[in-house]
Design a protein around this motif. Structure first.
Motif, short mmCIF file in Angstrom:
data_model
loop_
_atom_site.label_atom_id
_atom_site.label_comp_id
_atom_site.label_asym_id
_atom_site.label_seq_id
_atom_site.Cartn_x
_atom_site.Cartn_y
_atom_site.Cartn_z
N GLY A 1 7.21 11.21 -3.39
CA GLY A 1 6.83 9.91 -3.95
C GLY A 1 8.01 8.96 -4.02
N ALA A 2 9.14 9.43 -4.53
CA ALA A 2 10.33 8.58 -4.62
C ALA A 2 10.80 8.16 -3.23
CB ALA A 2 11.43 9.32 -5.35
N PRO B 1 12.32 2.89 -0.44
CA PRO B 1 12.65 1.98 0.67
C PRO B 1 11.84 0.68 0.67
CG PRO B 1 12.12 4.18 1.49
CD PRO B 1 11.78 4.15 0.05
N CYS B 2 10.73 0.66 -0.05
CA CYS B 2 9.83 -0.48 0.03
C CYS B 2 9.96 -1.47 -1.12
CB CYS B 2 8.38 0.00 0.10
SG CYS B 2 8.00 0.96 1.57
N VAL B 3 10.41 -1.03 -2.29
CA VAL B 3 10.37 -1.94 -3.44
C VAL B 3 11.28 -3.14 -3.27
CG1 VAL B 3 9.55 -0.27 -5.14
CG2 VAL B 3 11.98 -0.50 -4.76
N SER B 4 12.46 -2.95 -2.73
CA SER B 4 13.35 -4.09 -2.52
C SER B 4 12.77 -5.05 -1.49
CB SER B 4 14.73 -3.62 -2.06
OG SER B 4 15.33 -2.83 -3.05
N ALA B 5 12.16 -4.50 -0.46
CA ALA B 5 11.55 -5.35 0.57
C ALA B 5 10.38 -6.15 0.02
CB ALA B 5 11.11 -4.50 1.76
N VAL B 6 9.55 -5.53 -0.82
CA VAL B 6 8.43 -6.26 -1.42
C VAL B 6 8.95 -7.36 -2.33
CG1 VAL B 6 6.51 -6.05 -3.06
CG2 VAL B 6 6.72 -4.44 -1.19
N ARG C 1 0.83 -1.21 0.00
CA ARG C 1 0.00 0.00 0.00
C ARG C 1 0.87 1.26 0.00
NH1 ARG C 1 -4.93 -1.45 4.10
NH2 ARG C 1 -6.04 -2.77 2.63
N THR C 2 1.97 1.21 0.73
CA THR C 2 2.87 2.36 0.74
C THR C 2 3.38 2.65 -0.67
OG1 THR C 2 3.54 1.88 3.02
CG2 THR C 2 5.03 3.26 1.70
N ILE C 3 3.79 1.59 -1.37
CA ILE C 3 4.26 1.77 -2.74
C ILE C 3 3.15 2.33 -3.62
CG2 ILE C 3 5.03 0.55 -4.83
CD1 ILE C 3 6.54 -1.37 -2.93
#
Length: 154
Positions: free
Chosen positions: A63-64, A69-74, A4-6
Motif C-alpha cells: 500500500g505504501a 509515488p503518487c501523492v506528490s504528483a497529485v 485511483r492508484t492512491i
C-alpha cells in the motif's frame, strides 16, 4: 490515473493495518457462555496470528509503495499558472504535515502499546489512514484529475 492508484492502494494499506490489529487481538476465554464462545471464534487463534501479522506487514508495504509515488504528483496537478505562487508553500506545508505525523506517531505508538496493547497500537494508525482515505474520497470532485499523458521527458 494517479487518484485511483492512491485510492486503491489506500484500501490495501488500511487492510494491512486491520490485519496487524487483528493479529494482536486479545484472546477471549473459550469456556463459558455463548457470548464468550462467539468472541473466541471472532479472534484469531495463536496459529493464525503470525500469518495475519505477516499479511498485514505485506499489505502495508504494498500500500505504501503504491501511494507514496503518487501523492506528490497529485498535489502538483492541483496547480496551474494562475496559482503557481502557492506551489512552494503548499509543498512545504505538505512535507511538514508528513514529517510532523511521523514524529508524533513515534511518540504515540509506544504509549498506545504500553497502555492499551498492540491491537490498539496497530489499530489507531489504521483508523487514521481510513479517515484520510475517506477524506480523499469525499474531495474527489474537487481535485484536478490530469490523465496520464505517456512518457514525455524534458
Amino acid at each position: 490515473g494517479k487518484y485511483r492508484t492512491i485510492m486503491y492502494f489506500s484500501y490495501v494499506y488500511c487492510g494491512g493495518h486491520l490485519a496487524l490489529s487483528l493479529s494482536q487481538a486479545p484472546h477471549a476465554p473459550s469456556a463459558g457462555a455463548s457470548a464468550a464462545a462467539a468472541a473466541a471464534a471472532a479472534t484469531p487463534s495463536s496459529a493464525q496470528m503470525p500469518f495475519l501479522f505477516g499479511v498485514g506487514l505485506l499489505l502495508i508495504a504494498v500500500g505504501a509503495g503504491g501511494i507514496k509515488p503518487c501523492v506528490s504528483a497529485v498535489l502538483g496537478d492541483q496547480f496551474c499558472a494562475a496559482n503557481q505562487p502557492l506551489l512552494a508553500p503548499t509543498f512545504a506545508a505538505f512535507y511538514l504535515a508528513i514529517n510532523a505525523g511521523a514524529f508524533l506517531s513515534t511518540l504515540a505508538t509506544p504509549a498506545l502499546l504500553e497502555h492499551a496493547g498492540p491491537h490498539v497500537a496497530f489499530g489507531v494508525p489504521g483508523l487514521l489512514m481510513a479517515a484520510s482515505t475517506l477524506a480523499m474520497w469525499l474531495g474527489r470532485t474537487s481535485y484536478a484529475h490530469i490523465p496520464p499523458a505517456g512518457r514525455h521527458f524534458l
